[in-house]
Motif scaffolding. Structure first.
Motif, PDB file in Angstrom:
ATOM      1  N   TYR A 129       0.822  -1.216   0.000  1.00  0.00           N
ATOM      2  CA  TYR A 129       0.000   0.000   0.000  1.00  0.00           C
ATOM      3  C   TYR A 129       0.855   1.265   0.000  1.00  0.00           C
ATOM      4  O   TYR A 129       0.367   2.359   0.272  1.00  0.00           O
ATOM      5  N   GLY A 130       2.135   1.102  -0.326  1.00  0.00           N
ATOM      6  CA  GLY A 130       3.037   2.242  -0.417  1.00  0.00           C
ATOM      7  C   GLY A 130       3.488   2.457  -1.848  1.00  0.00           C
ATOM      8  O   GLY A 130       2.738   2.187  -2.789  1.00  0.00           O
ATOM      9  N   TRP A 131       4.718   2.895  -2.032  1.00  0.00           N
ATOM     10  CA  TRP A 131       5.229   3.180  -3.360  1.00  0.00           C
ATOM     11  C   TRP A 131       6.749   3.079  -3.356  1.00  0.00           C
ATOM     12  O   TRP A 131       7.396   3.008  -2.306  1.00  0.00           O
ATOM     13  N   ASP A 132       7.299   3.090  -4.545  1.00  0.00           N
ATOM     14  CA  ASP A 132       8.735   3.023  -4.739  1.00  0.00           C
ATOM     15  C   ASP A 132       9.344   4.370  -4.360  1.00  0.00           C
ATOM     16  O   ASP A 132       9.067   5.378  -5.014  1.00  0.00           O
ATOM     17  N   PRO A 133      10.186   4.434  -3.325  1.00  0.00           N
ATOM     18  CA  PRO A 133      10.768   5.731  -2.917  1.00  0.00           C
ATOM     19  C   PRO A 133      11.554   6.397  -4.041  1.00  0.00           C
ATOM     20  O   PRO A 133      11.625   7.628  -4.102  1.00  0.00           O
ATOM     21  N   ALA A 134      12.134   5.596  -4.932  1.00  0.00           N
ATOM     22  CA  ALA A 134      12.931   6.163  -6.022  1.00  0.00           C
ATOM     23  C   ALA A 134      12.074   6.935  -7.015  1.00  0.00           C
ATOM     24  O   ALA A 134      12.582   7.759  -7.778  1.00  0.00           O
ATOM     25  N   ARG A 135      10.760   6.670  -7.017  1.00  0.00           N
ATOM     26  CA  ARG A 135       9.885   7.344  -7.968  1.00  0.00           C
ATOM     27  C   ARG A 135       9.077   8.458  -7.330  1.00  0.00           C
ATOM     28  O   ARG A 135       8.209   9.054  -7.953  1.00  0.00           O
ATOM     29  N   ALA A 136       9.336   8.730  -6.056  1.00  0.00           N
ATOM     30  CA  ALA A 136       8.610   9.802  -5.369  1.00  0.00           C
ATOM     31  C   ALA A 136       9.048  11.151  -5.921  1.00  0.00           C
ATOM     32  O   ALA A 136      10.226  11.392  -6.166  1.00  0.00           O
ATOM     33  N   SER A 137       8.097  12.042  -6.133  1.00  0.00           N
ATOM     34  CA  SER A 137       8.400  13.363  -6.688  1.00  0.00           C
ATOM     35  C   SER A 137       8.519  14.388  -5.572  1.00  0.00           C
ATOM     36  O   SER A 137       7.832  14.310  -4.560  1.00  0.00           O
ATOM     37  N   GLY A 138       9.404  15.340  -5.755  1.00  0.00           N
ATOM     38  CA  GLY A 138       9.603  16.394  -4.774  1.00  0.00           C
ATOM     39  C   GLY A 138       8.802  17.630  -5.113  1.00  0.00           C
ATOM     40  O   GLY A 138       7.828  17.573  -5.876  1.00  0.00           O
ATOM     41  N   PRO A 139       9.185  18.790  -4.570  1.00  0.00           N
ATOM     42  CA  PRO A 139       8.464  20.032  -4.846  1.00  0.00           C
ATOM     43  C   PRO A 139       8.538  20.405  -6.326  1.00  0.00           C
ATOM     44  O   PRO A 139       9.447  19.966  -7.032  1.00  0.00           O
ATOM     45  N   ARG A 140       7.579  21.207  -6.779  1.00  0.00           N
ATOM     46  CA  ARG A 140       7.600  21.645  -8.166  1.00  0.00           C
ATOM     47  C   ARG A 140       8.863  22.451  -8.423  1.00  0.00           C
ATOM     48  O   ARG A 140       9.246  23.309  -7.627  1.00  0.00           O
ATOM     49  N   ARG A 141       9.504  22.172  -9.534  1.00  0.00           N
ATOM     50  CA  ARG A 141      10.729  22.881  -9.880  1.00  0.00           C
ATOM     51  C   ARG A 141      10.391  24.161 -10.623  1.00  0.00           C
ATOM     52  O   ARG A 141       9.720  24.130 -11.647  1.00  0.00           O
ATOM     53  N   HIS A 142      10.892  25.276 -10.118  1.00  0.00           N
ATOM     54  CA  HIS A 142      10.658  26.563 -10.769  1.00  0.00           C
ATOM     55  C   HIS A 142      11.755  26.816 -11.799  1.00  0.00           C
ATOM     56  O   HIS A 142      12.930  26.488 -11.588  1.00  0.00           O
ATOM     57  N   ALA A 143      11.372  27.417 -12.910  1.00  0.00           N
ATOM     58  CA  ALA A 143      12.324  27.644 -13.995  1.00  0.00           C
ATOM     59  C   ALA A 143      13.257  28.816 -13.702  1.00  0.00           C
ATOM     60  O   ALA A 143      14.403  28.834 -14.159  1.00  0.00           O
ATOM     61  N   GLY A 144      12.769  29.805 -12.959  1.00  0.00           N
ATOM     62  CA  GLY A 144      13.562  31.004 -12.714  1.00  0.00           C
ATOM     63  C   GLY A 144      14.435  30.916 -11.479  1.00  0.00           C
ATOM     64  O   GLY A 144      14.379  29.956 -10.718  1.00  0.00           O
TER      65      GLY A 144
END
Length: 310
Positions: A129-144
């Motif tokens: 009922y969990g997920w692969d830690p390697a595929r966890a996404s972090g905060p949205r990346r800002h371009a600027g």
């Protein structure tokens, strides 16, 4: 169809009879598209049809799933213009928020598995009922680049005041003509939640959950009231990020959960019950839903005007 789950993995289709899951509807049909009574057979996220309230959600209009992205782009453009007017030439359109040196950002990972959990046996067998830690996404990346402290104070203004600073000015612009901003953002979600609570009390869905629970027990695992109770079992020992320990007992339960949902078409029955209740909801609250959709369309029209003007 709208994808609701976090991960979808192609799996081989095997013939599983539907007898006993809902009064014998679709018995012996295997992985058919629908039961005889029109109930959809749902084995994957992609097979879950949209529900009636979907078209009233913010991203349920012409813009579809791009609605939030387009709104953020318009806000970024307007806020950038405002910052330039305040003397910050070269201010980026998508800046990183200002943070103090040494500040630690904690990221909570959320996995959307839908109202009756995941349908993926491979995922269940590996991660429970969990997920692969390697595929966890972090905060949205800002371009600027990151804002300076001075820029941040102008960009956000008085953080205790709503719609303050250049960011607030941008939001006021794209919300121009919207009659009830709060209702636009919250009404559909609130009604969906109300319908979901009602659906859980419906005899047909309760029977489907009992059939699913009996199936899980027959496979040698604990009895749960419904799939949500199985995924939220404290025995899985979720950490601060929400992930589980992926124990053998957990993964075994998760696989049985998926197999039994497929055997009894639990997700399809949930959809059929919810679809009927949502249609009734639309009839009883037609004026409110129409108003929400009109406000949503007004805001997105403003977004298009801003982006067209460059």
């Amino acid at each position: 169809m709208r994808r609701r789950g976090a991960v979808c993995v192609a799996v081989a289709v095997v013939a599983i009879g539907c007898a006993g899951g809902d009064g014998g509807a679709g018995a012996g049909a295997g992985h058919a598209q629908t039961w005889a009574d029109g109930t959809p057979v749902v084995w994957t996220d992609d097979e879950m049809p949209d529900l009636p309230l979907r078209k009233y959600e913010f991203d349920g209009g012409d813009h579809g799933e791009d609605a939030h992205r387009d709104m953020e782009s318009a806000v970024g453009l307007l806020a950038q213009r405002c910052m330039v007017r305040h003397g910050f030439a070269g201010f980026p359109r998508d800046p990183k928020p200002f943070t103090m040196a040494g500040t630690v950002t904690l990221t909570a990972v959320s996995v959307n598995t839908g109202p009756v959990g995941s349908y993926d046996p491979e995922q269940a067998g590996r991660w429970g009922y969990g997920w692969d830690p390697a595929r966890a996404s972090g905060p949205r990346r800002h371009a600027g680049r990151m804002m300076t402290r001075e820029e941040s104070e102008v960009y956000y203004g008085d953080r205790r005041a709503e719609y303050s600073g250049c960011s607030g000015e941008a939001y006021r612009r794209i919300q121009r003509g919207v009659r009830d901003v709060k209702r636009m953002w919250t009404y559909v979600t609130e009604r969906e939640y109300t319908v979901r609570e009602r659906a859980e009390r419906e005899p047909r869905l309760r029977r489907a959950y009992r059939a699913w629970a009996d199936c899980v027990v027959d496979k040698g695992f604990k009895r749960y009231t419904d799939p949500v109770a199985a995924s939220s079992d404290k025995a899985w020992r979720r950490g601060k990020d929400g992930n589980t320990k992926h124990t053998r007992r957990e993964t075994g339960t998760a696989v049985a959960d998926v197999e039994c949902k497929r055997a009894h078409n639990t997700a399809g029955v949930w959809w059929a019950v919810t679809e009927r209740l949502q249609r009734r909801e639309l009839v009883e609250h037609k004026a409110e839903f129409d108003s929400v959709r009109a406000d949503r369309d007004r805001l997105l029209s403003n977004v298009r005007e801003v982006m067209a003007a460059g």
